[in-house]
Design a protein around this motif. Structure first.
Motif, PDB file in Angstrom:
ATOM      1  N   UNK B  99       0.730  -1.467  -0.518  1.00 23.97           N
ATOM      2  CA  UNK B  99       0.219   0.121   0.075  1.00 23.97           C
ATOM      3  C   UNK B  99       1.007   1.264   0.325  1.00 23.97           C
ATOM      4  N   UNK B 100       0.700   1.965  -0.189  1.00 18.51           N
ATOM      5  CA  UNK B 100       1.205   3.828  -1.152  1.00 18.51           C
ATOM      6  C   UNK B 100       1.597   4.078   1.089  1.00 18.51           C
ATOM      7  N   UNK B 101       1.161   3.692   2.434  1.00 23.26           N
ATOM      8  CA  UNK B 101       1.710   3.866   3.352  1.00 23.26           C
ATOM      9  C   UNK B 101       2.687   2.712   3.448  1.00 23.26           C
ATOM     10  N   UNK B 102       2.880   2.214   3.107  1.00 22.99           N
ATOM     11  CA  UNK B 102       3.771   1.120   3.286  1.00 22.99           C
ATOM     12  C   UNK B 102       4.863   1.567   2.415  1.00 22.99           C
ATOM     13  N   UNK B 103       4.645   1.398   1.710  1.00 25.71           N
ATOM     14  CA  UNK B 103       5.735   2.159   0.507  1.00 25.71           C
ATOM     15  C   UNK B 103       6.652   3.179   1.549  1.00 25.71           C
ATOM     16  N   UNK B 104       5.880   3.703   1.770  1.00 22.76           N
ATOM     17  CA  UNK B 104       6.448   5.422   2.326  1.00 22.76           C
ATOM     18  C   UNK B 104       6.896   4.753   3.329  1.00 22.76           C
ATOM     19  N   UNK B 123       1.956   8.828   8.678  1.00 20.98           N
ATOM     20  CA  UNK B 123       0.822  10.118   8.450  1.00 20.98           C
ATOM     21  C   UNK B 123       0.945  11.916   8.604  1.00 20.98           C
ATOM     22  N   UNK B 124       1.742  11.900   8.533  1.00 23.05           N
ATOM     23  CA  UNK B 124       2.581  13.677   8.545  1.00 23.05           C
ATOM     24  C   UNK B 124       2.653  13.569   7.013  1.00 23.05           C
ATOM     25  N   UNK B 125       3.243  12.950   6.600  1.00 19.65           N
ATOM     26  CA  UNK B 125       4.162  12.678   4.897  1.00 19.65           C
ATOM     27  C   UNK B 125       2.942  12.744   4.354  1.00 19.65           C
ATOM     28  N   UNK B 126       1.851  11.642   4.465  1.00 22.07           N
ATOM     29  CA  UNK B 126       1.316  11.538   4.014  1.00 22.07           C
ATOM     30  C   UNK B 126       0.100  12.943   3.415  1.00 22.07           C
ATOM     31  N   UNK B 156      11.796  10.991   1.659  1.00 21.58           N
ATOM     32  CA  UNK B 156      12.151  11.999   2.512  1.00 21.58           C
ATOM     33  C   UNK B 156      11.707  11.621   3.527  1.00 21.58           C
ATOM     34  N   UNK B 157      10.777  10.778   4.524  1.00 20.50           N
ATOM     35  CA  UNK B 157      10.662  10.286   4.882  1.00 20.50           C
ATOM     36  C   UNK B 157      11.323  10.416   6.207  1.00 20.50           C
ATOM     37  N   UNK B 158      12.416   9.668   5.859  1.00 19.08           N
ATOM     38  CA  UNK B 158      13.896   9.654   6.340  1.00 19.08           C
ATOM     39  C   UNK B 158      14.609  10.765   7.238  1.00 19.08           C
ATOM     40  N   UNK B 159      13.580  12.135   6.472  1.00 16.95           N
ATOM     41  CA  UNK B 159      14.526  13.513   6.864  1.00 16.95           C
ATOM     42  C   UNK B 159      15.530  13.405   6.074  1.00 16.95           C
TER      43      UNK B 159
END
Lengths: 401, 227
Positions: B99-104, B123-126, B156-159
């Motif tokens: 799923x998109x969230x799992x990919x992120x 959740x924040x990046x979504x 970018x989720x890992x900043x």
């Protein structure tokens, strides 16, 4: 990476490619189920046979003429012919305090006839003790009388099948039948449940031992059945038998004494070996399933080249990728094995319903080792595909759409 | 932030050696927005891969944040990629079964981040990328623009401090392309260093600095005068 996440990722891989996962699960399941079934069959056969022997009587010893052990020394040319066992030998055994019952046995084949009906059956010459030693039951009439075994009384006891064939539904007790060239009065009929390995007790006639010896014109015995007073007295009984017979046979150890334990032990060994063998054969189908896992995982690696490239770019180390793909193979093998166990035990349960005599239950060790073997195979055969995945060049992997 | 000196990457094709990168010197400051342009086969992607530590230099040195990363082992490179670098690809490269969230979430999962923390960040990046209602969709249920936004979210989720984009709009229509570029520029405004390979002159002109590559070498490197 966390273990839970590794498992989750592997699970996702299994779920994400349904057809190939189902095929692999099926192959593994069939392998494990066949191990469970076949070892269950072997184990069932072992229990059946040992159970049969135990039903013969637990404290039983069997004395056979001749010796089956090899010894050094002179070749048999110099005349080491064993002496026959005689009725007097058998009666002499009564001196031992460790022995409760003695049943000398003579066996021969003779035609038994009543009016026009004629049957060729096994004729057993023995004494009244035979009934107890072999745990037989009487359907009607009575067994051989407790008289001097040297007396050749003209009486006989018929096996159930023989009685039906000669007399049909009519009463047999009190009638006279001809066995060989002599006439015997039927005094009893054996019940059908008397069942034993080797001899079909349904289809035979029992006469006093002296009568049988006269009938077959032989002074010798086929064997002597001895019942010890208790389980613990079996070794002493065996010792006494050997001593008594040796004294009577001019110092020669020319009989063999088989104990029930030894017989059961031997059958146990044979059937355990059999179980291992069929289990081993079934394990080969597990290995085949392992090779299938390797194939399918190799396909999975080439199908998922881009995915591997991505997770490398996202910072997965070689080790992580190796772990992910091996876990996927392992998870699949373990799941297949679990399904196989369920299938195997279900099939055993169904068979047990159809053939209640054979209690088919795979031994725990077989189930556990099949499970472990499946997982180990999954991991071992997962190594090559996982290594291939780990060695992929991320740029090349990502260059493909 | 990035210092390449004498960077060379050779490929042996048949009996010939091709210089995909030929003695490139490059200095990039933190927070820059750079477009890399040039004809096909000019070494743009090789340069990007080398900077992204997906590829190794045949010659020359590479310093990232004042650390020499030229001779590091595969696993050390993987760790640096995980912590400092984000990638955005032309073909998105989302994992189709996730799923998109799992990919992120994937880079955080690979890094072994605590699940509660992961969920919060995803959740924040979504939210940030306007994908709040798309988290449970698989990639094939998303439009191209949405897929690329998911890919950027994943990068970018890992900043990371460095974001590398290889033709991020190459597979998108103009509108979604613009969306994606705006997101990338907003990230740059927030301080991320952005290097983008592109064929689109209009897009290249939006950058602060434009590097033009020809035959594995930098032909021109100049600041873009914004209008």
């Amino acid at each position: 990476m966390r273990i839970v996440d590794v498992l989750g990722y592997a699970y996702g891989g299994v779920i994400g490619y349904r057809l190939r996962s189902l095929l692999m699960l099926f192959a593994m399941a069939v392998g494990v189920a066949s191990v469970v079934m076949l070892t269950g069959l072997g184990e069932g056969a072992r229990r059946y046979v040992t159970g049969e022997f135990a039903s013969l009587g637990t404290h039983l010893l069997i004395v056979l003429p001749g010796r089956n052990e090899t010894t050094g020394g002179a070749p048999p040319l110099l005349g080491e012919t064993p002496r026959d066992l005689t009725l007097d030998d058998a009666l002499a055994l009564g001196r031992s305090a460790a022995i409760r019952r003695i049943a000398p046995v003579t066996v021969g084949s003779a035609p038994v006839s009543f009016k026009q009906r004629d049957r060729e059956v096994i004729t057993i010459g023995t004494t009244a003790e035979f009934l107890h030693v072999r745990r037989l039951k009487i359907l009607s009439g009575r067994f051989l009388p407790q008289t001097d075994p040297r007396r050749a009384a003209p009486v006989c006891v018929l096996g159930g099948k023989l009685k039906r064939e000669l007399f049909g539904n009519r009463a047999a007790v009190g009638r006279w039948v001809r066995v060989g060239d002599r006439r015997f009065r039927v005094i009893g009929v054996l019940a059908s449940e008397g069942r034993a390995i080797g001899v079909d007790l349904e289809d035979m006639v029992v006469v006093p031992v002296a009568s049988a010896q006269a009938l077959f014109d032989t002074p010798s015995l086929f064997r002597i059945l001895v019942e010890a007073r208790s389980q613990s007295l079996i070794p002493r009984a065996k010792q006494h038998i050997l001593t008594i017979i040796r004294a009577r046979h001019e110092g020669e150890d020319d009989v063999t004494v088989i104990t029930q334990d030894a017989v059961i032990g031997t059958f146990n060994k044979i059937f355990t070996a059999l179980t291992m063998t069929v289990g081993g054969i079934a394990a080969i189908s597990l290995a085949v399933a392992g090779i299938l896992i390797m194939n399918v995982m190799l396909v999975a690696v080439s199908q998922r080249t881009a995915e591997i490239g991505v997770i490398k770019a996202l910072g997965a180390t070689r080790r992580t990728i190796l772990t992910l793909f091996m876990t996927e193979a392992g998870v699949m093998a373990a799941a297949g094995a679990a399904i196989g166990l369920a299938m195997g035990y279900a099939a055993s349960a169904v068979t047990a319903q159809i053939y209640p005599v054979l209690s088919i239950t795979a031994p725990i060790w077989a189930a556990v080792s099949a499970l472990l073997l499946a997982v180990v195979l999954g991991l071992v055969f997962g190594v090559l595909p996982a290594r291939r995945a780990a060695a992929l060049d991320p740029i090349a992997a990502l260059a493909r759409r | 932030m990035i210092t390449l000196s004498g960077a060379t990457r050779d490929f042996v094709v048949g009996e010939q050696t091709v210089h995909a990168l030929n003695n490139v010197d490059l200095e990039v400051e933190a927070g820059e927005y750079i477009a890399i342009v040039g004809p096909s086969g000019s070494g743009k992607s090789t340069l990007l891969n080398a900077i992204g530590l997906l590829d190794r230099l045949s010659k020359g040195t590479y310093r990232l944040e004042n650390h020499d990363v030229t001779g590091l082992s595969d696993d050390e490179l993987a760790r640096i990629r995980r912590e400092k670098i984000g990638f955005v690809f032309q073909f998105f490269h989302l994992i189709p079964r996730l799923k998109a969230s799992a990919n992120i979430e994937l880079p955080l999962t690979l890094a072994g981040v605590d699940p509660a923390e992961r969920a919060a960040r995803v959740t924040a990046v979504l939210e940030d990328y306007g994908l709040a209602d798309r988290g449970h969709h698989r990639p094939d249920q998303l439009s191209g623009g949405q897929r690329q936004r998911v890919a950027i979210a994943r990068a970018t989720v890992t900043r990371p401090k460095l974001l590398l984009a290889d033709e991020p709009t190459g597979n998108l229509d103009r509108t979604s392309g613009k969306d994606v570029v705006h997101i990338l520029e907003r990230l740059n405004d927030d301080g991320i260093t952005l290097l983008m390979v592109t064929h689109d002159p209009e897009l290249a002109n939006r950058a602060q600095r434009k590097i033009r590559m020809v035959d594995g070498a930098i032909e021109s490197d100049k600041a873009v005068v914004s209008l």
